[in-house]
Structures are given as structure tokens and as C-alpha cells.
Design an enzyme around this catalytic site. Structure first.
Site, short mmCIF file in Angstrom:
data_model
loop_
_atom_site.label_atom_id
_atom_site.label_comp_id
_atom_site.label_asym_id
_atom_site.label_seq_id
_atom_site.Cartn_x
_atom_site.Cartn_y
_atom_site.Cartn_z
N SER A 50 -8.27 -34.09 -12.55
CA SER A 50 -9.11 -34.92 -11.69
C SER A 50 -8.17 -35.73 -10.80
CB SER A 50 -10.04 -35.82 -12.51
OG SER A 50 -9.33 -36.82 -13.19
N GLU A 173 -13.53 -40.46 -19.70
CA GLU A 173 -12.72 -40.91 -20.84
C GLU A 173 -13.32 -42.14 -21.52
OE1 GLU A 173 -8.64 -41.44 -19.49
OE2 GLU A 173 -8.78 -39.61 -18.28
N GLU A 214 -7.75 -33.70 -23.31
CA GLU A 214 -6.82 -34.70 -23.82
C GLU A 214 -6.95 -34.89 -25.32
OE1 GLU A 214 -7.11 -38.18 -21.32
OE2 GLU A 214 -6.39 -37.05 -19.58
N ASP A 252 -12.67 -44.68 -18.55
CA ASP A 252 -12.29 -44.13 -17.25
C ASP A 252 -13.40 -43.18 -16.82
OD1 ASP A 252 -11.30 -43.02 -14.99
OD2 ASP A 252 -9.54 -42.07 -15.90
N ASP A 321 -6.82 -45.84 -10.30
CA ASP A 321 -6.01 -44.63 -10.54
C ASP A 321 -6.04 -43.77 -9.28
OD1 ASP A 321 -4.96 -42.20 -11.37
OD2 ASP A 321 -6.58 -41.73 -12.76
P1 PGA Z 1 -5.98 -36.20 -14.66
O1 PGA Z 1 -6.90 -37.29 -15.34
O2 PGA Z 1 -4.65 -36.20 -15.30
O3 PGA Z 1 -6.76 -34.93 -14.86
O4 PGA Z 1 -5.91 -36.57 -13.19
C1 PGA Z 1 -6.43 -38.49 -15.86
C2 PGA Z 1 -7.12 -39.68 -15.28
O5 PGA Z 1 -8.05 -39.56 -14.45
O6 PGA Z 1 -6.74 -40.79 -15.61
ZN ZN Z 2 -8.14 -41.94 -14.25
#
Ligand code: PGA
Ligand code: ZN
Length: 428
Positions: A50, A173, A214, A252, A321
């Protein structure tokens, strides 16, 4: 950049790249270096799913292999142009190598050489400087960033949704953070025990559940409130206290993935305007021990960010982020506009370790806190564990307390604690 380390120049005899598999089974770049003194070191690039629009750009082969995700071009750049640049001369500072990489690439986004090649080279170079200075990596990072070292509060991502899981949960998340633990070791134990309690509850209520990218569980839940109830139950079942200063919750949502445009979002089958989404989050924050909300709004919905920051008024940590992509200029802009009070730090979003240090310093100077982060596609590389301790920012997220590529980071944190029992644990 302040640099109190004695300047012992680093000389690379060899630099080579290699394609390895990441935790999703797709290729990523590993870089191996040999110094003039014969010491060998290694580093590997992680990969996001993402990703933010403004991230440094990975180089993929776009051929038939691995659904186009091969990295032979990026590996060839390491073996060719990058090795030619770096080997056969001596380097005084990491920032000189990183600046030379940016110059060689020439695109401003590492699109030509590949950010996946560049970040692995930069990390291996950081290891070379620490080795040459006779320091542990985290100690060298502390000197480079002028920081007081600290063992961070781990944020364990135990329930997965969004683009990281096959379920219908829109939020990406759901993390648990043992803020009140006494030590890193205790924090890791807390996270693992809650993860196991959660596994039991999910077996009881859903029969079974898949895992997300994850390592968190991905049961068939759609309503974020159901996921939060499950987390609270797991925390108490494991014998801990769900409270912002004990075992806290962090979210998240990764709102880019459920943004409809024009300030509208779709969560759990319902459409929200940005003000309704602000109210929805405030409601969750009032009902559950949530200490941190990352990417609650899309990276383009700056009015959403501003509305949330105003409404929350410092009562919760708001982490950017995709909004900042670890870019010092974007972080500075965010501080000026008051979009958030915290920044997620991912070295491969910006491309080099020196720029990552700049991002941390920029956030700190602006009075924002930082959380260091893995990517959803990971390897056994543990650089981010040393980064979070050395920079002293006090928070990390590295996925569930399970699966090799995730626990590699948590195990490195407890290793540092074992070697340096006097380091303080907790939020900065
Ligand atoms: P990503 O997601 O590593 O797939 O970008 C992690 C996040 O959004 O914090
Ligand atoms: Zn993120």
C-alpha cells in the site's frame, strides 16, 4: 549532519547485487559488500504494497517472470554503475555516498537505478561505516543523528485487513502496543501472549482464519468495531490491561485504499464524508484505548487531515505515512499546516539512510514524534531495529510477533537490550 565519530574512511573492494525472495515470495534486491580489510556485509530492500504516491520508485523488470516483479535490472545497476561509483576509492561519510547515488540516478526519485537497489546499497554502506568506526550499528546511528538511544515500544500488527489481507476488513492494521512494559523483553512477551490469546478467540468464534502479509490474523470481519472488541478481549484474556498507558491499541486504516475521492470514504459498506469520518474516529478513540491513528485520511485529502488534527486536539497520535513518505520537505510542510503530530519512518520510501536521518531530524525539529516501520514485504534484514534504537524515537512497528521476517526485528531489539541493559525502554 553532525558527525562526532572519528573519521575513518571506508573503502569497498567489492559490491554485488543479488535477487532474493521477500516475505510475499516476490523478488527483492540483496546487496553484498566486501571492504578492503576483507570484512563482508549484507543488506536487503523491503517492499510495500500500500505504497504512497510520492515514494521513491522501485525498479521492476516488467517481464514474464514473477508477474513482472523481477529485479534483474536493479541488480544489474548494483553490479555495474553503482559498483563502479563506489568501489576503488575511499569515502569519509555516508552522506557522500548517498549524495553520489542520487547524482548518479539523476531522476530525483531513484526511478532509473531503482530505489530497491539504492536503499540496499545505502544500508550496506551504513553497516560499513559503523564497522569501520568500531561501533555497533545502533551506536553509530545515535552519533550520526545526535540522539539519546532508547528501546522502542513495539506496535504488533495482530489483525490484518485492507490490501494486506483477503478478508473484507477495510482498515489495514490493528496493532497492540505494550506501552506500560518495563523492558523490551517484557514488551515482546506481552505481544506474543496476546497474539496467542487472539488465536484462541478467533478459533472459537470463526473456526479458523488466514494470515495477512504482516503475520496478523485475517478473520472474516468487516466492522472495525468487531476487530477492536476482539483485540480488547485478547488483551484481557492474556491477563493484561487494555489502557493507553498499559497495552494500547494503534490503528493504520491506510485510508488511500478506501478513499472514493472528493472527501468521501467507504468503510464497512457505509459512505462517509470527511467530517463524518472524523466523528467516526473520535467515537472509536472514545470507546477503545487507541493511542495512535496512522493514515486515517487519504494522502490527497489534506482537508481531512486538518479536520482530524483540529478535532483530536493532541489527544491521540496522528501518524503520516503515505502523506509524508519519509520526505523531509513533505514533513516540513505537514508541520507548517498542522496535518499531524507524528511521522512514519520507512527508509525505502525516501531511498537512502542519510535522507532517513534528515527526515527524523526534520520531524524532531518541528516537534513531531516518529515511529520507525517495516514494509509489508520484508526480509530478514534488521536495519530498522538498529535505526529505531539509535535514533531514540521510541516507537516501531514490525508486524505480528510471529513469522521470521517480522520477529527478526523484535529479536534484534531484545539482543540490543541484552547487550545494553541500561538503555531505557518506552515512548520518547
Ligand atoms: P506497506 O504498508 O508496506 O504495504 O506500504 C505498510 C503501511 O501502510 O504502514
Ligand atoms: Zn501505513
Amino acid at each position: 549532519m553532525s558527525d562526532t565519530t572519528a573519521r575513518v574512511p571506508v573503502q569497498f573492494a567489492q559490491l554485488t547485487g543479488r535477487s532474493i525472495l521477500d516475505s510475499r515470495g516476490y523478488p527483492t534486491v540483496e546487496v553484498r559488500a566486501m571492504l578492503e580489510d576483507g570484512t563482508r556485509m549484507i543488506a536487503a530492500a523491503p517492499a510495500g504494497a500500500s505504497t504512497g504516491e510520492h515514494e521513491a520508485v522501485e525498479r521492476r523488470d516488467h517481464g514474464r517472470a514473477y508477474d513482472g516483479r523481477g529485479v534483474h535490472g536493479a541488480v544489474a545497476a548494483v553490479d555495474g554503475e553503482i559498483a563502479d561509483l563506489i568501489t576503488g576509492r575511499s569515502w569519509d561519510r555516508l552522506v557522500d555516498i548517498d549524495s553520489a547515488l542520487a547524482g548518479l540516478d539523476g531522476t530525483g526519485s531513484y526511478a532509473r537505478l531503482g530505489a530497491n537497489a539504492v536503499v540496499a546499497v545505502s544500508i550496506v554502506a551504513a553497516r560499513a561505516f559503523a564497522h569501520t568506526a568500531g561501533a555497533q550499528l545502533h551506536q553509530w546511528i545515535a552519533e550520526q543523528t545526535n540522539s539519546a538511544q532508547r528501546l522502542p515500544v513495539p506496535h504488533f500488527n495482530v489483525l490484518n485487513g485492507g490490501v494486506h489481507a483477503a478478508n473484507a476488513l477495510d482498515f489495514q492494521e490493528f496493532m497492540i502496543a505494550p506501552v506500560g512494559a518495563a523492558t523490551e523483553e517484557h514488551a515482546v512477551q506481552t505481544g506474543a501472549e496476546i497474539y496467542h490469546a487472539l488465536a484462541g478467540l478467533i478459533r472459537e468464534r470463526f473456526g479458523s482464519a488466514g494470515l495477512g502479509d504482516e503475520g496478523g490474523f485475517a478473520p472474516q470481519i468487516e466492522d472495525p468495531r468487531m476487530a477492536l472488541d476482539l483485540l480488547v478481549d485478547a488483551i484481557t484474556t492474556a491477563g493484561y490491561t487494555p489502557r493507553v498507558d498499559q497495552v494500547a491499541i494503534a490503528l493504520d486504516p491506510a485510508a488511500n485504499s478506501f478513499y472514493l475521492g472528493d472527501g468521501r470514504y467507504r468503510v464497512n459498506g457505509l459512505e462517509f464524508g470527511r467530517d463524518q469520518l472524523v466523528d467516526y474516529y473520535l467515537d472509536l478513540i472514545g470507546s477503545y484505548p487507541i493511542r495512535s491513528l496512522e493514515d486515517g485520511f487519504a494522502e490527497d485529502d489534506l482537508d481531512g487531515w486538518t479536520a482530524m488534527a483540529t478535532a483530536a486536539d493532541g489527544r491521540v497520535q496522528l501518524v503520516g505515512d503515505d502523506l509524508y513518505v519519509t520526505d523531509p520537505a513533505r514533513i516540513r510542510d505537514g508541520a507548517e499546516h498542522g496535518y499531524s503530530n507524528a511521522v512514519l519512518i520507512k527508509p525505502n520510501q525516501i531511498g537512502t539512510v542519510s535522507q532517513t536521518f534528515d527526515a527524523i531530524r526534520t520531524a524532531r525539529d518541528a516537534g513531531m514524534v516518529c515511529m520507525v516501520s517495516h514494509r509489508s514485504g520484508e526480509t530478514a534484514d534488521t536495519f530498522i531495529a538498529d535505526l529505531v534504537v539509535g535514533s531514540g524515537v521510541g516507537q516501531i512497528k514490525s508486524g505480528a510477533p510471529a513469522r521470521g521476517e517480522r520477529v527478526a526485528k523484535y529479536n534484534r531489539l531484545t539482543e540490543i537490550e541484552t547487550d545494553h541493559p541500561d538503555l531505557p525502554y518506552g515512548l520518547a
